[in-house]
Design a protein around this motif. Structure first.
Motif, short mmCIF file in Angstrom:
data_model
loop_
_atom_site.label_atom_id
_atom_site.label_comp_id
_atom_site.label_asym_id
_atom_site.label_seq_id
_atom_site.Cartn_x
_atom_site.Cartn_y
_atom_site.Cartn_z
N UNK A 192 -40.16 -49.20 70.68
CA UNK A 192 -39.17 -48.99 71.72
C UNK A 192 -38.82 -47.52 71.88
N UNK A 193 -38.61 -46.83 70.76
CA UNK A 193 -38.27 -45.41 70.81
C UNK A 193 -39.40 -44.57 71.38
N UNK A 194 -40.62 -44.84 70.93
CA UNK A 194 -41.77 -44.06 71.40
C UNK A 194 -42.03 -44.32 72.88
N UNK A 195 -41.98 -45.58 73.30
CA UNK A 195 -42.21 -45.92 74.71
C UNK A 195 -41.16 -45.27 75.60
N UNK A 196 -39.91 -45.28 75.17
CA UNK A 196 -38.84 -44.69 75.97
C UNK A 196 -39.01 -43.18 76.10
N UNK A 197 -39.41 -42.51 75.03
CA UNK A 197 -39.63 -41.07 75.11
C UNK A 197 -40.74 -40.75 76.11
N UNK A 198 -41.79 -41.57 76.13
CA UNK A 198 -42.91 -41.35 77.05
C UNK A 198 -42.45 -41.48 78.50
N UNK A 199 -41.48 -42.36 78.75
CA UNK A 199 -40.98 -42.57 80.12
C UNK A 199 -39.89 -41.56 80.49
N UNK A 200 -38.93 -41.38 79.60
CA UNK A 200 -37.70 -40.65 79.94
C UNK A 200 -37.91 -39.13 79.95
N UNK A 201 -38.64 -38.59 79.00
CA UNK A 201 -38.82 -37.14 78.94
C UNK A 201 -39.50 -36.60 80.20
N UNK A 242 -37.21 -55.41 73.12
CA UNK A 242 -37.13 -56.87 73.17
C UNK A 242 -38.52 -57.51 73.13
N UNK A 243 -39.42 -56.99 73.96
CA UNK A 243 -40.76 -57.57 74.02
C UNK A 243 -41.45 -57.51 72.65
N UNK A 244 -41.30 -56.40 71.98
CA UNK A 244 -41.94 -56.24 70.68
C UNK A 244 -41.38 -57.22 69.66
N UNK A 245 -40.08 -57.46 69.70
CA UNK A 245 -39.47 -58.40 68.74
C UNK A 245 -40.02 -59.81 68.92
N UNK A 246 -40.36 -60.18 70.16
CA UNK A 246 -40.90 -61.52 70.41
C UNK A 246 -42.41 -61.59 70.22
#
Length: 584
Positions: free
Chosen positions: A294-303, A279-283
């Motif tokens: 979004x995908x890269x940031x989530x992988x950095x957090x979730x993995x 969402x932040x990136x879209x704005x």
């Protein structure tokens, strides 16, 4: 209100001259809408009922559009030819993007980077639900943002198969997961290219200054991207949990939806880790980066969270013993066979993707000079065959297919120290992969161009998409926002692409928005979101993903199973779209 919609002054003058000479025949709006629907009906009949491949079906649809354009809209054959040539030019631009994305994937495959990345996923968690969320949803979202065009499911499905998933389960959950990020796939191609046919109409309503029309269209695309991200987020917050519940219901030993809820904490962590930067990136950055970042940031957090056991369920869930698997679950490739082996360090393997992200940001943000540098290389074909409203603009360096995709593929040769024979294999396979999609895409975009150029006719008729919009607006009225996303899904199902769905139906949706006095940016966002959710059932993606895991003859079953998540996704975004349309 539709008589002159989507036309330039040249088109209005053309119609007026023909009316003076009594060349006009009047046809009711309903019949016009039926005639305009013929090319779409052709695709539905030959692809859905007769099961023709797109490489045969789409050229036939183009031919039907040309016939309807000349016979009903009385377009001169020369104009039909000009529109076709412009369509081929625009399709060539998309094919460059597709080629570049595929080239990066094949280069990484043959360098050993893909196998290294896959091996990294093996050690995260033994719970199949956790594996499904990380690989299908998060890694798939990153791949969608970087490459798009059906590649995420084609990559993540065999990865899940290697982890020991049934082939059918791997395909189903990868297709369902690859929905929320699709509107922003291939660095935003469904928006910045898929909506390009709206530019004349939006610019026509802008101010008189030279820069106002350009700013107006850019602002409209930005607004559509933001609304698309908001609508996707409402459905995306529950998507990872739905995916695992869907998996436990159809592939669990107990056939239970409830077993999927055991990972609700982890599923919400994954959803918010993706959706917040999405969402932040879209704005903040625009329509090109939400899925990628979004995908890269989530992988950095979730993995790392999964490796530390955070938010994981107490009990590990597995598929039933292999002896209990149904016959249709299995393909020609043995699940779990050939486990991935690291060929290099993880950082080195991920370097091409990191370079893609960095180069895209550097060449897209407006406060740096690089964007102006690469857009300065522009070639324009004006007045194709003498028609001032038929043109093709080509910006080779701004197309992500060249910068960064081809550029990074070349750099990867040296970063991963690839031998010449493997480089040759990657490039050869990338060119061969384009053969069938190229034919379908060339004629699909040419057909869309004919539909758009049908506005220039001697009868004063609205363009074909707007004629369909007028009839649909009369039938649906103010309830249309609830239905708009399903039209986008239909477009993806037919064409196999969110981008082409937007090309096909954006003018139609824009016309309806004007007819019912709804916010156009929201209706177009619903179209873009619908095209993404249709990715779950589009024939092209189903066939491609099934082939990667050795499944043959179950395409119909996959479409039937995935129809439920498409329906539910549309209910969520349609209800939200209806609400926002009244509130804005």
């Amino acid at each position: 209100m539709f008589e002159n919609a989507g036309r330039t002054d040249h088109g209005v003058f053309y119609a007026a001259r023909c009316q003076e000479r009594n060349w006009v025949t009047i046809m009711p709006v309903g019949l016009l809408a039926l005639a305009a629907f013929i090319p779409i009906a052709v695709v539905l009949i030959v692809m859905v009922l007769l099961r023709w491949p797109a490489v045969r079906a789409i050229p036939l649809a183009w031919l039907s559009a040309a016939i309807v354009g000349t016979a009903v809209w009385q377009m001169p054959p020369r104009l039909v030819l000009a529109a076709t040539l412009a369509g081929f030019g625009n399709a060539f631009s998309v094919l460059i993007i597709v080629f570049g994305a595929i080239l990066v994937l094949y280069t990484m495959r043959d360098s050993g980077a893909t196998e290294t990345i896959n091996a990294g996923f093996f050690s995260i968690s033994a719970d199949r639900r956790i594996q499904a969320i990380i690989v299908a949803f998060l890694f798939g979202a990153f791949l969608e943002g970087a490459a798009g065009f059906g590649t995420p499911a084609a990559i993540t499905a065999p990865l899940l198969l290697g982890l020991g998933f049934p082939a059918l389960a791997a395909v189903l959950i990868c297709l369902i997961s690859n929905s929320t990020p699709v509107t922003f796939g291939a660095v935003g191609t469904p928006i910045w290219f898929g909506l390009k046919n709206l530019q004349p109409q939006i610019e026509a309503t802008a101010g008189a200054s030279a820069e106002a029309p350009v700013r107006a269209f850019a602002h409209f695309l930005q607004s559509v991207g933001q609304w698309s991200a908001v609508l996707h987020s409402l459905a995306g917050v529950v998507l990872p949990l739905f995916v695992v519940c869907f998996m436990t219901r159809y592939f669990g030993e107990n056939r239970s939806w409830k077993e999927g809820f055991g990972v609700w904490k982890f599923a919400l962590l994954a959803a918010f880790s993706f959706l917040i930067p999405f969402l932040l990136t879209s704005f903040l950055l625009g329509e090109e980066f939400p899925a990628l970042i979004g995908g890269l940031a989530a992988l950095v957090v979730v993995v790392p969270a999964a490796k530390k056991g955070l938010f994981l369920p107490a009990r590990t869930w597995h598929f039933p013993p292999r002896s209990g698997w149904e016959k249709e679950w299995m393909g020609d490739i043995e699940p779990g066979a050939g486990a991935a082996v690291p060929r290099m360090g993880q950082l080195r393997a991920w370097t091409p993707y990191l370079l893609i992200g960095a180069i895209l940001v550097l060449t897209r943000v407006t406060f740096l000079p690089f964007r102006n540098w690469i857009t300065s290389f522009t070639w324009t074909a004006d007045q194709i065959l003498g028609y001032p409203h038929v043109r093709w603009v080509f910006q080779p360096l701004y197309l992500p297919g060249i910068v960064p995709f081809v550029l990074v593929a070349l750099l990867t040769i040296f970063i991963h120290r690839m031998p010449a024979r493997k480089v040759k294999t990657a490039w050869t396979d990338a060119f061969l992969r384009l053969r069938n999609p190229a034919v379908a895409l060339l004629f699909a975009v040419a057909m869309v161009e004919i539909l758009q150029q049908s506005a220039f006719n001697p009868n004063g008729y609205a363009a074909m998409p707007l004629s369909m919009a007028a009839a649909a607006a009369d039938l649906a009225g103010r309830t249309w926002p609830f239905l708009a996303s399903y039209v986008g899904a239909l477009g993806s199902f037919i064409t196999g692409s969110n981008t082409v769905s937007n090309l096909l139906f954006a003018e139609f949706q824009y016309g309806i928005a004007g007819a019912i006095d709804a916010p156009r940016q929201i209706i177009i966002a619903l179209q873009a979101v619908g095209g993404a959710m249709g990715n779950m059932i589009c024939v092209h993606n189903v066939v491609a993903a099934s082939a990667t895991v050795g499944l043959v003859g179950v395409e119909g079953l996959i479409v039937r199973r995935n129809f439920l998540p498409v329906l539910l996704y549309g209910l969520i975004v349609g209800t939200a779209g209806l609400f926002f349309s009244y509130m804005v």
